[in-house]
Design a protein around this motif. Structure first.
Motif, PDB file in Angstrom:
ATOM      1  N   LEU A 342      43.123  57.690  33.449  1.00  0.00           N
ATOM      2  CA  LEU A 342      42.044  57.095  32.662  1.00  0.00           C
ATOM      3  C   LEU A 342      42.265  55.595  32.502  1.00  0.00           C
ATOM      4  N   ASP A 343      43.511  55.204  32.271  1.00  0.00           N
ATOM      5  CA  ASP A 343      43.841  53.782  32.188  1.00  0.00           C
ATOM      6  C   ASP A 343      43.501  53.072  33.498  1.00  0.00           C
ATOM      7  N   ALA A 344      43.909  53.684  34.612  1.00  0.00           N
ATOM      8  CA  ALA A 344      43.679  53.063  35.925  1.00  0.00           C
ATOM      9  C   ALA A 344      42.190  52.886  36.191  1.00  0.00           C
ATOM     10  N   GLU A 345      41.408  53.900  35.856  1.00  0.00           N
ATOM     11  CA  GLU A 345      39.953  53.822  36.071  1.00  0.00           C
ATOM     12  C   GLU A 345      39.336  52.730  35.197  1.00  0.00           C
ATOM     13  N   ARG A 346      39.791  52.650  33.948  1.00  0.00           N
ATOM     14  CA  ARG A 346      39.233  51.648  33.035  1.00  0.00           C
ATOM     15  C   ARG A 346      39.606  50.239  33.491  1.00  0.00           C
ATOM     16  N   PHE A 347      40.877  50.037  33.879  1.00  0.00           N
ATOM     17  CA  PHE A 347      41.308  48.715  34.321  1.00  0.00           C
ATOM     18  C   PHE A 347      40.602  48.315  35.613  1.00  0.00           C
ATOM     19  N   ALA A 348      40.377  49.282  36.507  1.00  0.00           N
ATOM     20  CA  ALA A 348      39.666  48.990  37.757  1.00  0.00           C
ATOM     21  C   ALA A 348      38.237  48.561  37.468  1.00  0.00           C
ATOM     22  N   ALA A 349      37.590  49.231  36.516  1.00  0.00           N
ATOM     23  CA  ALA A 349      36.215  48.862  36.153  1.00  0.00           C
ATOM     24  C   ALA A 349      36.169  47.470  35.538  1.00  0.00           C
ATOM     25  N   GLU A 350      37.150  47.161  34.666  1.00  0.00           N
ATOM     26  CA  GLU A 350      37.194  45.831  34.061  1.00  0.00           C
ATOM     27  C   GLU A 350      37.435  44.754  35.110  1.00  0.00           C
ATOM     28  N   GLU A 351      38.328  45.042  36.070  1.00  0.00           N
ATOM     29  CA  GLU A 351      38.616  44.081  37.130  1.00  0.00           C
ATOM     30  C   GLU A 351      37.384  43.854  38.003  1.00  0.00           C
ATOM     31  N   ALA A 352      36.666  44.934  38.310  1.00  0.00           N
ATOM     32  CA  ALA A 352      35.445  44.808  39.113  1.00  0.00           C
ATOM     33  C   ALA A 352      34.400  43.961  38.388  1.00  0.00           C
ATOM     34  N   ALA A 353      34.308  44.147  37.069  1.00  0.00           N
ATOM     35  CA  ALA A 353      33.344  43.367  36.283  1.00  0.00           C
ATOM     36  C   ALA A 353      33.717  41.887  36.295  1.00  0.00           C
ATOM     37  N   ARG A 354      35.030  41.607  36.146  1.00  0.00           N
ATOM     38  CA  ARG A 354      35.472  40.206  36.175  1.00  0.00           C
ATOM     39  C   ARG A 354      35.223  39.587  37.550  1.00  0.00           C
ATOM     40  N   THR A 355      35.487  40.334  38.618  1.00  0.00           N
ATOM     41  CA  THR A 355      35.255  39.845  39.979  1.00  0.00           C
ATOM     42  C   THR A 355      33.777  39.542  40.199  1.00  0.00           C
ATOM     43  N   ALA A 356      32.921  40.434  39.676  1.00  0.00           N
ATOM     44  CA  ALA A 356      31.477  40.221  39.815  1.00  0.00           C
ATOM     45  C   ALA A 356      31.040  38.960  39.086  1.00  0.00           C
ATOM     46  N   GLU A 357      31.640  38.724  37.893  1.00  0.00           N
ATOM     47  CA  GLU A 357      31.302  37.511  37.135  1.00  0.00           C
ATOM     48  C   GLU A 357      31.694  36.254  37.902  1.00  0.00           C
ATOM     49  N   VAL A 358      32.892  36.263  38.502  1.00  0.00           N
ATOM     50  CA  VAL A 358      33.370  35.106  39.271  1.00  0.00           C
ATOM     51  C   VAL A 358      32.476  34.878  40.483  1.00  0.00           C
ATOM     52  N   THR A 359      32.145  35.953  41.177  1.00  0.00           N
ATOM     53  CA  THR A 359      31.284  35.848  42.359  1.00  0.00           C
ATOM     54  C   THR A 359      29.926  35.271  41.996  1.00  0.00           C
ATOM     55  N   GLU A 360      29.395  35.739  40.865  1.00  0.00           N
ATOM     56  CA  GLU A 360      28.084  35.255  40.416  1.00  0.00           C
ATOM     57  C   GLU A 360      28.154  33.774  40.048  1.00  0.00           C
ATOM     58  N   ALA A 361      29.245  33.377  39.389  1.00  0.00           N
ATOM     59  CA  ALA A 361      29.400  31.969  39.000  1.00  0.00           C
ATOM     60  C   ALA A 361      29.505  31.067  40.231  1.00  0.00           C
ATOM     61  N   ILE A 362      30.251  31.538  41.258  1.00  0.00           N
ATOM     62  CA  ILE A 362      30.385  30.766  42.495  1.00  0.00           C
ATOM     63  C   ILE A 362      29.032  30.613  43.182  1.00  0.00           C
ATOM     64  N   ALA A 363      28.275  31.723  43.212  1.00  0.00           N
ATOM     65  CA  ALA A 363      26.953  31.689  43.851  1.00  0.00           C
ATOM     66  C   ALA A 363      26.023  30.740  43.116  1.00  0.00           C
ATOM     67  N   GLU A 364      26.075  30.746  41.768  1.00  0.00           N
ATOM     68  CA  GLU A 364      25.222  29.853  40.988  1.00  0.00           C
ATOM     69  C   GLU A 364      25.585  28.395  41.228  1.00  0.00           C
ATOM     70  N   GLY A 365      26.930  28.133  41.338  1.00  0.00           N
ATOM     71  CA  GLY A 365      27.378  26.778  41.614  1.00  0.00           C
ATOM     72  C   GLY A 365      26.931  26.270  42.966  1.00  0.00           C
ATOM     73  N   ALA A 366      27.034  27.159  43.964  1.00  0.00           N
ATOM     74  CA  ALA A 366      26.617  26.777  45.306  1.00  0.00           C
ATOM     75  C   ALA A 366      25.121  26.495  45.374  1.00  0.00           C
ATOM     76  N   ALA A 367      24.354  27.327  44.650  1.00  0.00           N
ATOM     77  CA  ALA A 367      22.902  27.128  44.634  1.00  0.00           C
ATOM     78  C   ALA A 367      22.538  25.818  43.966  1.00  0.00           C
ATOM     79  N   ALA A 368      23.259  25.447  42.912  1.00  0.00           N
ATOM     80  CA  ALA A 368      22.968  24.205  42.218  1.00  0.00           C
ATOM     81  C   ALA A 368      23.262  22.986  43.100  1.00  0.00           C
ATOM     82  N   GLU A 369      24.343  23.048  43.883  1.00  0.00           N
ATOM     83  CA  GLU A 369      24.700  21.941  44.757  1.00  0.00           C
ATOM     84  C   GLU A 369      23.684  21.747  45.869  1.00  0.00           C
ATOM     85  N   SER A 370      23.166  22.869  46.366  1.00  0.00           N
ATOM     86  CA  SER A 370      22.189  22.775  47.438  1.00  0.00           C
ATOM     87  C   SER A 370      20.822  22.339  46.905  1.00  0.00           C
TER      88      SER A 370
END
Length: 370
Positions: A342-370
């Motif tokens: 249960l711990d592993a599943e919860r930590f994996a979900a939290e990590e996936a959420a953080r990765t998605a946030e970083v990916t979204e922030a990078i995409a937003e930054g790239a769009a702003a520069e262009s």
């Protein structure tokens, strides 16, 4: 609002005083002690955790269906009362049953905390005192968790069941140092573990599943502790002394079986006590539930060396004799693994959420520069 205001029935006096007897024992032997017990003590230290951080208390809970309880599991299902109940009435019944069940868990955990503290005081061996000290902290955490769940998520508590209170009283009043082990570690903890496991494995509600999985990870160590200490000690006892312990187990098992009726809930809904008892006796679900609740007790009792003829007859009468051959070590290992999973599943979900946030922030930054 105080806890007293949340009780479905008046619990009476605000505290319960149990006269205690027996000696507090000091040990001047500071050698290392038994390897198995010291390894368990180390594990108890390593596995301490904070309920505020480990449990996701932000998860929503429907107080009128906290556990996803099916209709068939309710003792009134199929009776003349059931047909007259509205959906709101059925939701209120589920709330009361969940409150009653988790309230008994809460009261039992406070009893376990007190019994563990008594073991620290009375057990003669220092290695056992060390481990019991970690268990006392575990039980305090469990009482904290169940109390918070009842206060914040269900909003209702029930007083301690008479039979649970009787067994706790008998356990604490006995002056022999091994009786808190036998009454709490083997009987009450064993029964609680089975109840926790049945709810953990059947509920589809994430918060109670988390709570029960993490509590059971601790309880698996506690049962192992009781088995180690009592198995070693009971090899030294006479047949007469073993019979005394078996009598205590027999009486305790009948008390625990009778504890599981939950008639207090039905009486709160205006059903007379005799009729409420009849409904619980007729419930096929509760018959199965009560039998499975001995799945941890019977093999543990057999393992520690209490398996006399009268005890075996009692287990035949209770319909649980065959459980003596269950693989208790496998059950305990599964309890620990499920919490880690249960711990592993919860930590994996939290990590996936953080990765998605970083990916979204990078995409937003790239769009702003262009």
């Amino acid at each position: 609002m105080t806890t007293h205001d949340l009780y479905a029935k008046d619990p009476g006096t605000p505290d319960w005083q149990v006269p205690a007897s027996g000696a507090a024992r000091f040990s001047w032997d500071y050698d290392d002690g038994r390897d198995r017990l010291l390894a368990l003590y180390q594990k108890g230290k390593d596995k301490q955790w904070d309920s505020v951080r480990r449990i996701d208390w932000d998860l929503e809970v429907d107080p009128y269906d906290p556990l996803g309880t099916p209709d068939e599991a309710l003792a009134l299902h199929g009776t003349r009362h059931w047909s007259r109940m509205t959906e709101r009435d059925k939701g209120e019944l589920r709330r009361h049953y969940s409150s009653w069940q988790f309230s008994q868990f809460l009261h039992g955990e406070q009893g376990a905390m007190i019994c563990a503290a008594r073991i620290v005081e009375s057990v003669p061996d220092l290695d056992a005192k060390f481990y019991s000290a970690t268990q006392t902290m575990d039980e305090a955490r469990h009482a904290e968790i169940y109390g918070r769940f009842l206060h914040e998520k269900i909003g209702m508590l029930y007083p301690i069941n008479d039979n649970l209170q009787a067994l706790l009283g008998d356990t604490l009043r006995d002056s022999r140092w091994d009786m808190p082990y036998l009454g709490m570690q083997v009987l009450i903890e064993g029964l609680a573990l089975a109840a926790f496991g049945m709810i953990r494995d059947t509920t589809d509600k994430p918060l109670p599943k988390q709570i029960l999985a993490y509590v059971m990870q601790d309880e698996a160590r506690h049962v192992a502790f009781g088995r180690m200490a009592l198995r070693d000690y009971y090899r030294q006892l006479t047949d007469a002394e073993l019979r005394e312990r078996e009598e205590f187990v027999i009486e305790g098992c009948y008390l625990m079986r009778d504890r599981l009726r939950g008639t207090e809930v039905l009486e709160n809904f205006g059903i007379p006590a005799a009729e409420a008892a009849e409904y619980t006796e007729q419930s096929e679900f509760l018959h199965l539930f009560r039998k499975l609740l001995f799945s941890r007790i019977v093999p543990c009792v057999k393992d520690i060396g209490l398996w006399g003829e009268r005890l075996q007859r009692a287990y035949l009468d209770l319909g649980v004799f065959e459980l003596g051959d269950s693989n208790l070590d496998l059950l305990m290992a599964q309890d620990e693994e499920l919490a880690e999973q249960l711990d592993a599943e919860r930590f994996a979900a939290e990590e996936a959420a953080r990765t998605a946030e970083v990916t979204e922030a990078i995409a937003e930054g790239a769009a702003a520069e262009s």
